[in-house]
Design an enzyme around this catalytic site. Structure first.
Site, PDB file in Angstrom:
ATOM      1  N   CYS A  10       0.835  -1.207   0.000  1.00  0.00           N
ATOM      2  CA  CYS A  10       0.000   0.000   0.000  1.00  0.00           C
ATOM      3  C   CYS A  10       0.869   1.256   0.000  1.00  0.00           C
ATOM      4  O   CYS A  10       0.712   2.126  -0.844  1.00  0.00           O
ATOM      5  CB  CYS A  10      -0.935   0.012   1.198  1.00  0.00           C
ATOM      6  SG  CYS A  10      -2.272  -1.180   1.044  1.00  0.00           S
ATOM      7  N   HIS A  11       1.785   1.365   0.970  1.00  0.00           N
ATOM      8  CA  HIS A  11       2.568   2.598   1.072  1.00  0.00           C
ATOM      9  C   HIS A  11       4.052   2.338   1.265  1.00  0.00           C
ATOM     10  O   HIS A  11       4.782   3.217   1.694  1.00  0.00           O
ATOM     11  CB  HIS A  11       2.023   3.474   2.200  1.00  0.00           C
ATOM     12  CG  HIS A  11       0.559   3.718   2.086  1.00  0.00           C
ATOM     13  ND1 HIS A  11      -0.376   2.968   2.766  1.00  0.00           N
ATOM     14  CD2 HIS A  11      -0.150   4.577   1.317  1.00  0.00           C
ATOM     15  CE1 HIS A  11      -1.585   3.374   2.434  1.00  0.00           C
ATOM     16  NE2 HIS A  11      -1.481   4.349   1.560  1.00  0.00           N
TER      17      HIS A  11
END
Lengths: 197, 418
Positions: free
Chosen positions: A152-153
Site C-alpha cells: 500500500c505505502h
C-alpha cells in the site's frame, strides 16, 4: 438545601424569605431520578454494539504447526485478522538478532518478540494503515530486509517483522499466544509468566 | 403570544435566523391548553413516546438481525442469547408494540367518547386513522421477521386476504410474495418496509400535531376555549402531568418486559417457520383480534375481507356520521350508553377472535360484527337527531373553578410559587 422531611413539612406553609424549598426538593429529586434512569437505560443501547458472546467465544485460534517446514510461512485467521506464522531458518534468526536495536524505529530485540526463536508469530496487519504486507509466499516481495513489504505505502519489515523503512510507525504486533505442545499453539491467550521457552 | 426574548445571545442569534426556539416556545411552552384536561389526555404523548421507543429499539435490533429465511430465526435467538442486552432490547421492542397499541386504542376511544373527531378537528381525526393503518401494517410485517411458525402462517393468511380481490387477486398475491409462496423475497421486502413505515408514521404524526395545534386539544367538556381564563400554558402544567403519566406507564411497561415478557406472545412463534405444516390454531397478535373476528364472521371470502377493511375505513367518515353538535359524551346521556356498548362490543370481538371459529363463537362473532357497523352507520346518525343533550356549561373556567362566574380572574392559588 433543606432535608426532605422538613421540605415536606413546609409544603403548605409558604414562609416569606425562604426560597421555595419544597419545589426545589421535588425538582432536584425528579431530575436526579430521571437522569439516573436515562443513563442506566442508555447503557444497554451502547453495550449492545460491543462484541457479543458468540464473537468473544471465537477470540482464540488453535494452530497445528507440525506441517510447517523450516523456511515456510502460513497465514491463519484470528479475530478476523491474518496472523503470520513463520518457521524461521537459522539464517533469518541470525539476521534478526545481529541488528543494532538502538538504530531501530521501534526498538525491540528479537528475543522479546518470540517465545521460541524458530517460530515468529505476528499479526499481519501493517501498523501504518492496516493493509496486509506481502512476504508470506516465496514469490512475494520481501522488502529490503528479507521480511515483509507492504504494497500500500511501501513499509519494509525485517525477519523479526520490525519496521525498518517506510511510513509505518511500529513493528508488526506480536499477539498473545501460548504453546500447548511443541506443535500446537493457541493464539489469543497469554502465556503464563515464566512459561516462555 | 409575542416573540419571546431569549437571554442567551447565541440562542437569540440563531433564533433570529432560524426561529426554532420561538417555535418550541410557542408549541411546547406557552401553548395554551384547556385547563380541564383529564388523564385520558395523556395517551397521545404516550403514543408518541412509544413511537420513538420502537424506532430506537428497532434500529438497534436491525444491527443484529439477518433477513434471510435460513438465518432470521437464529439471528433473533442470537440477539436473545449472545448480543449484550439483546434480550432487553428485543423484549422492549416486542412488548413495545403491544404497549403502543394499548395507548393508541385508549387514545382512540377517548376521542370517540369526547367527540374529538368533530368540527373543526375532522382532519386531525382522519390523520389519526391513517396513523392507525400504518401502525397495523408495520406491526404485521414486524411480526413476520422472527420467522417462527406464527410469523410464517400469519404472513400467509394476511397476504392471502388480497386473493379475495376479483380477477387480479391471485396475481396481486404473487406480486406481494415475489414468488409462489411466502418465502425469502417476502421476508426481505417485509424487512425493508418494516424499517420504512415507522418514518412515514413520524411524518403523519407531525401533520397530526400541526392539525392539533391549529385549534388546540379538545377537552372533557367538549366546549371551545373562550379566552385565557380557560387555558393553562402547556409548560409546566401539562409537561408535568404528561411526565407523571409516563412514570406510571413505564412502571407497567417495565413490569411486563422484566416479569412477563411473553405475556402477549404466542409460544408457537418460538418454533422455526415450517412451510409444510400449519399450527393447529393460528391467531394474530391481540391487537388484531377484533378485526380478525370480523373477517371470520362472514361466510364469504370477499365479503369477510371487505367488511374487515370497512371496519377501519368507517372511522374516516365518522365526523359525518355523528352530526350531533355536542362533542363530549358527558352531556349526551344516550350516546354514553351506546359508547360503552361499543367498548363492550370491541372486547367481545377480541375474545371471539381469540377463539376457534366453531359453535357459539361464530354466532357471537356475527352479532358483534353486526353491532359494530350498526353503531356507526345507524345508531350515531339516529342519535344525532333523536337525543336531547344536557345543557352545556358556559365556559371551561366556570365549570372547573369553585369560585364560579364565567369570567373568573386568574385563580390566586396557581402553583408557580409554593
Amino acid at each position: 438545601m433543606v432535608h426532605g422531611a422538613e421540605a415536606i413539612r413546609n409544603a403548605g406553609a409558604h414562609r416569606p424569605g425562604e426560597e421555595g424549598s419544597r419545589r426545589d426538593f421535588l425538582i432536584l429529586a425528579t431530575t436526579a431520578v430521571g437522569a439516573i434512569g436515562v443513563a442506566s437505560l442508555a447503557w444497554p443501547f451502547i453495550d449492545e454494539m460491543n462484541p457479543s458472546a458468540d464473537v468473544l467465544a471465537l477470540s482464540t485460534t488453535e494452530v497445528d504447526l507440525s506441517p510447517v517446514a523450516v523456511g515456510q510461512a502460513i497465514t491463519v485467521k484470528w479475530r478476523g485478522k491474518p496472523v503470520f506464522i513463520r518457521h524461521r531458518t537459522p539464517d533469518e534468526i541470525k539476521a534478526a538478532r545481529s541488528v543494532n536495536v538502538a538504530d531501530l524505529r521501534d526498538p525491540q530485540p528479537d528475543e522479546a518478540r518470540v517465545q521460541r526463536p524458530e517460530w515468529l508469530i505476528v499479526v499481519g496487519v501493517c501498523t501504518h494503515l492496516g493493509c496486509i504486507p506481502l512476504g508470506q509466499k516465496p514469490s512475494d516481495p520481501h522488502g529490503d530486509y528479507g521480511g515483509w513489504f507492504c504494497p500500500c505505502h511501501g513499509s519494509h519489515y525485517d525477519t523479526s517483522a520490525r519496521i525498518r523503512k517506510g511510513p509505518a510507525p511500529r513493528n508488526l504486533v506480536v499477539p498473545d499466544y501460548v504453546f500447548l505442545s511443541d506443535t500446537m499453539v493457541r493464539i489469543g491467550e497469554a502465556a503464563a509468566k515464566g512459561a516462555a521457552a | 403570544m409575542s416573540t419571546p426574548v431569549f437571554k442567551n445571545r447565541l440562542v437569540r442569534w440563531i433564533d433570529y435566523r432560524l426561529p426554532v426556539f420561538t417555535f418550541m416556545n410557542h408549541e411546547l411552552n406557552e401553548y395554551p391548553t384547556p385547563r380541564n384536561l383529564s388523564y385520558w389526555w395523556n395517551f397521545g404523548s404516550l403514543a408518541g413516546i412509544m413511537l420513538v421507543t420502537m424506532i430506537v429499539t428497532g434500529v438497534v435490533l436491525a444491527m443484529h438481525y439477518t433477513p434471510h429465511v435460513d438465518y432470521a430465526f437464529q439471528s433473533v435467538e442470537r440477539i436473545m442469547r449472545d448480543v449484550n442486552y439483546g434480550w432487553l432490547i428485543r423484549y422492549l421492542h416486542m412488548n413495545g408494540a403491544s404497549m403502543f397499541f394499548i395507548v393508541t386504542y385508549i387514545h382512540i376511544f377517548r376521542g370517540l367518547y369526547y367527540g374529538s373527531y368533530k368540527s373543526p378537528r375532522e382532519l386531525l381525526w382522519m390523520l389519526g386513522v391513517i396513523i392507525l393503518i400504518l401502525m397495523m401494517a408495520t406491526a404485521f410485517m414486524g411480526y413476520v421477521l422472527p420467522w417462527g411458525q406464527m410469523s410464517f402462517w400469519g404472513a400467509t393468511v394476511i397476504t392471502n386476504l388480497f386473493s379475495a380481490i376479483p380477477f387480479v387477486g391471485e396475481k396481486i398475491v404473487t406480486w406481494l410474495w415475489g414468488g409462489f409462496s411466502v418465502d425469502n423475497p417476502t421476508l426481505n421486502r417485509f424487512y425493508s418496509l418494516h424499517y420504512l413505515l415507522p418514518f412515514l408514521i413520524v411524518g403523519v404524526v407531525v401533520l397530526h400535531l400541526v392539525a392539533l395545534h391549529r385549534f388546540g386539544s379538545n377537552n372533557p367538556l367538549g366546549i371551545d376555549t373562550k379566552g385565557p381564563q380557560d387555558t393553562l400554558p402547556f409548560h409546566p402544567y401539562y409537561t408535568a402531568k404528561d411526565m407523571f403519566g409516563l412514570g406510571v406507564f413505564l412502571i407497567i411497561y417495565a413490569l411486563i418486559v422484566f416479569f412477563a415478557p411473553n405475556l402477549f406472545g404466542e409460544p408457537d412463534n418460538y418454533i422455526p417457520a415450517n412451510p409444510l405444516a400449519t399450527p393447529p390454531h393460528i391467531v394474530p397478535e391481540w391487537y388484531f383480534l377484533p378485526f380478525y373476528a370480523i373477517l371470520r364472521a362472514v361466510p364469504n371470502k370477499l365479503g369477510g375481507v371487505v367488511l374487515m377493511f370497512s371496519s377501519i375505513l368507517v372511522l374516516f367518515v365518522l365526523p359525518w356520521l355523528d352530526r350531533s353538535p355536542v362533542r363530549s359524551g358527558r352531556f349526551r346521556p344516550m350516546f354514553r350508553i351506546f359508547f360503552w356498548l361499543l367498548v363492550l362490543d370491541a372486547v367481545v370481538l377480541g375474545v371471539v377472535g381469540a377463539n376457534p371459529p366453531e359453535g357459539n363463537w361464530i354466532l357471537f362473532g356475527r352479532m358483534a360484527t353486526i353491532w359494530y357497523f350498526v353503531h356507526f352507520l345507524i345508531v350515531l346518525p339516529l342519535l344525532s337527531r333523536l337525543e336531547r343533550p344536557r345543557p352545556l356549561p358556559i365556559s371551561i373556567s366556570q365549570s372547573v373553578l369553585a369560585s364560579g362566574g364565567g369570567f373568573a380572574p386568574q385563580p390566586v392559588r396557581t402553583m408557580d410559587k409554593a
